[in-house]
Design an enzyme around this catalytic site. Structure first.
Site, PDB file in Angstrom:
ATOM      1  N   CYS A  88       0.826  -1.221   0.000  1.00 43.21           N
ATOM      2  CA  CYS A  88       0.000   0.000   0.000  1.00 43.21           C
ATOM      3  C   CYS A  88       0.856   1.265   0.000  1.00 43.21           C
ATOM      4  O   CYS A  88       0.324   2.372  -0.058  1.00 43.21           O
ATOM      5  CB  CYS A  88      -0.938  -0.014   1.192  1.00 43.21           C
ATOM      6  N   HIS A 337      -9.356   3.462  -0.800  1.00 43.27           N
ATOM      7  CA  HIS A 337      -7.950   3.060  -0.723  1.00 43.27           C
ATOM      8  C   HIS A 337      -7.584   2.164  -1.908  1.00 43.27           C
ATOM      9  O   HIS A 337      -7.453   0.952  -1.757  1.00 43.27           O
ATOM     10  CB  HIS A 337      -7.723   2.354   0.619  1.00 43.27           C
TER      11      HIS A 337
END
Lengths: 390, 130
Positions: A88, A337
């Site tokens: 991420c 996200h």
């Protein structure tokens, strides 16, 4: 080392974008950033693309060539294009590589993008792909999920520092309030503490509304040497620091379960590089993949004592209009996200804030802003500090 | 997980064998080839752990990925072994009984199966130490 500026930003909307492809999203964000910077595509010297898991989500690797090709910079000018991957934090890493390239003098005008297309596969595949951000052989094999890893951080933290379930929920409430004011956010809807506390348990004590969602989206920024920035824009944003740090890939090997030492290290390096103190920062975009992650980030970056971020949140100090607004964009929680895009989106938000263009969620008088992007449960962290140039 | 990938780790998983650095005296499970503290000055030897330890932190997984979803809800924990290293593993007990500091011991169990006719992965789970 040369001084570096961000001269353009571009974002797609974030969400379940079933009518957009990976390529389309990345091209859209890239073109918006070029328009914003008044840069012609032919002036781009180099490209970095942050992407975590194209190989799992769309069965496509070789993302750097794919994107350079899609925007016409592969077959015409053959520019160097590089994919960066750190789960991420892939987008944050793309930004840092672009910064390094410009600062070193290797390239002049560089585009850093981040992109992820997560909704073309079903939920089980997504969960499994994301589990690959932790140690597959010694965590994933036992059926560990990402929410459960952060849940173990949350339980350790609650047990040691007396954080209440309500304080944790307040992080989500605040970020949804901000996200409701952000035109690109996946969830433009305010919620209450009860919404969080009554949502489905995913991995105790983490509930659905403690989690950032599965999201499609892309973001891009243009960087150039600070001394050339005024050729393109009246409102360049100077990069004061761009740092990165690493920790163990498995959560069980950490020195302290609820302190992300890579955040501590990257943050300290950033403040040292920028020659600034914590009180100089006007706003921060932190990596709130789960509500507990935001609290850890606030503390590990040094904005308050360990164990106090829950109270700080409860008392509104991190809200818009508070002492230190955290995640004015809505964060990962409300914005969404798209894992590879998040680190670049954070930079876009800070740049818009410093230019005074974050309509509806503007931090008044913001001059200095920070971003914090985490890969996995804290194995990679990228932090950046930016200042408005008048 | 592919058969060769699992097969390489079988001795460690079946017998809770990790490593010990004879230079600094630190124990590691999962096993490591290089001691992170001593690096090339370290001398790693195999060590079979006693298998007793305590729960450092835990979660109850309610939403799992495909091969594990039939078991939900199931507890997952970070266990600190008596020798002083930590590992992640499932705990076999009533979910209400899970608590931080709970003493546990290792037990040999089936971890997951790759469908009805695929490879079965065995390894270490923990049970409350009675």
């Amino acid at each position: 080392m040369r001084e570096v500026a961000v001269i353009g930003v571009g974002l797609t909307t974030f969400g379940e974008k079933w009518d957009s492809s990976f390529r389309q999203m990345c091209v859209e964000a890239g073109i918006k950033s070029l328009e914003d910077a008044n840069v012609d595509g032919n002036q781009i010297d180099e490209m970095f693309v942050g992407n975590m898991s194209g190989g799992r989500f769309i069965l496509q690797e070789h993302i750097s060539a794919l994107i350079a090709d899609a925007v016409g910079l592969a077959s015409t000018r053959h520019i160097p294009a590089t994919r960066t991957e750190a789960a991420c934090a892939s987008g944050g890493l793309a930004f840092r590589q672009a910064y390094t390239s410009v600062a070193s003098g290797m390239s002049d005008i560089v585009i850093a993008a981040g992109v992820e297309k997560m909704t073309d596969v079903d939920g089980g595949v997504t969960t499994d792909a994301l589990a690959g951000a932790a140690d597959r052989e010694w965590e994933g094999i036992y059926g560990v999920t990402f929410p459960s890893l952060y849940a173990m951080i949350a339980r350790d933290y609650m047990n040691r520092y007396g954080l209440t379930r309500e304080q944790l929920a307040q992080v989500a409430v605040k970020n949804h309030y901000n996200g409701a004011r952000n035109p690109i956010a996946q969830f433009r809807k305010e919620i209450t503490i009860d919404t969080v506390l009554n949502s489905t348990l995913v991995a105790d004590p983490i509930r659905l509304m403690d989690c950032s969602p599965v999201t499609d989206g892309a973001a891009a920024v243009i960087l150039c040497p600070l001394e050339r920035a005024k050729e393109f824009t009246d409102s360049p944003v100077k990069v004061l620091a761009s740092t990165q740090a690493t920790d163990t890939i498995a959560l069980h090997d950490r020195r302290d379960i609820s302190t992300l030492d890579a955040t501590v290290a990257a943050g300290n390096r950033a403040f040292e590089m920028a020659k600034l103190e914590r009180k100089d920062i006007d706003l921060v975009e932190v990596h709130d993949c789960f509500t507990i992650a935001e609290l850890c980030a606030i503390e590990d970056l040094g904005f308050c004592e360990k164990g106090k971020a829950g109270i700080m949140t409860e008392e509104g100090e991190t809200a818009l209009g508070g002492r230190l607004p955290i995640n004015p964009s809505g964060g990962l929680k409300a914005c969404g996200h798209p894992v590879g895009a998040t680190g670049i989106k954070q930079v876009c938000e800070v740049v818009e804030q410093l230019r005074g263009e974050a309509t509806g969620r503007q931090v008044e008088g913001a001059e200095i802003g920070m971003t914090h992007n985490v890969g996995g449960t804290g194995a990679t962290v990228v932090t950046n500090i930016f200042r408005r140039v008048n | 997980m592919s058969v060769p990938r699992f097969w390489r780790k079988q001795p460690q998983r079946y017998n809770l064998i990790g490593s010990k650095c004879e230079t600094c005296g630190t124990y590691y499970y999962p096993p490591r080839t290089v001691c992170p503290q001593c690096r090339r000055d370290g001398k790693m030897v195999e060590h079979k752990f006693k298998g007793t330890g305590k729960v450092v932190t835990f979660s109850i997984i309610r939403t799992a990925s495909a091969p594990y979803d039939y078991e939900t809800p199931y507890p997952i924990a970070i266990i600190e072994l008596e020798e002083g290293t930590r590992m992640t593993a499932p705990v076999v007990c009533d979910i209400e009984d899970m608590e931080i500091g709970m003493p546990v011991r290792a037990t040999f169990r089936k971890i997951v199966a790759d469908g009805d006719s695929g490879m079965i992965v065995y390894g270490t789970k923990f049970v409350p130490l009675k």
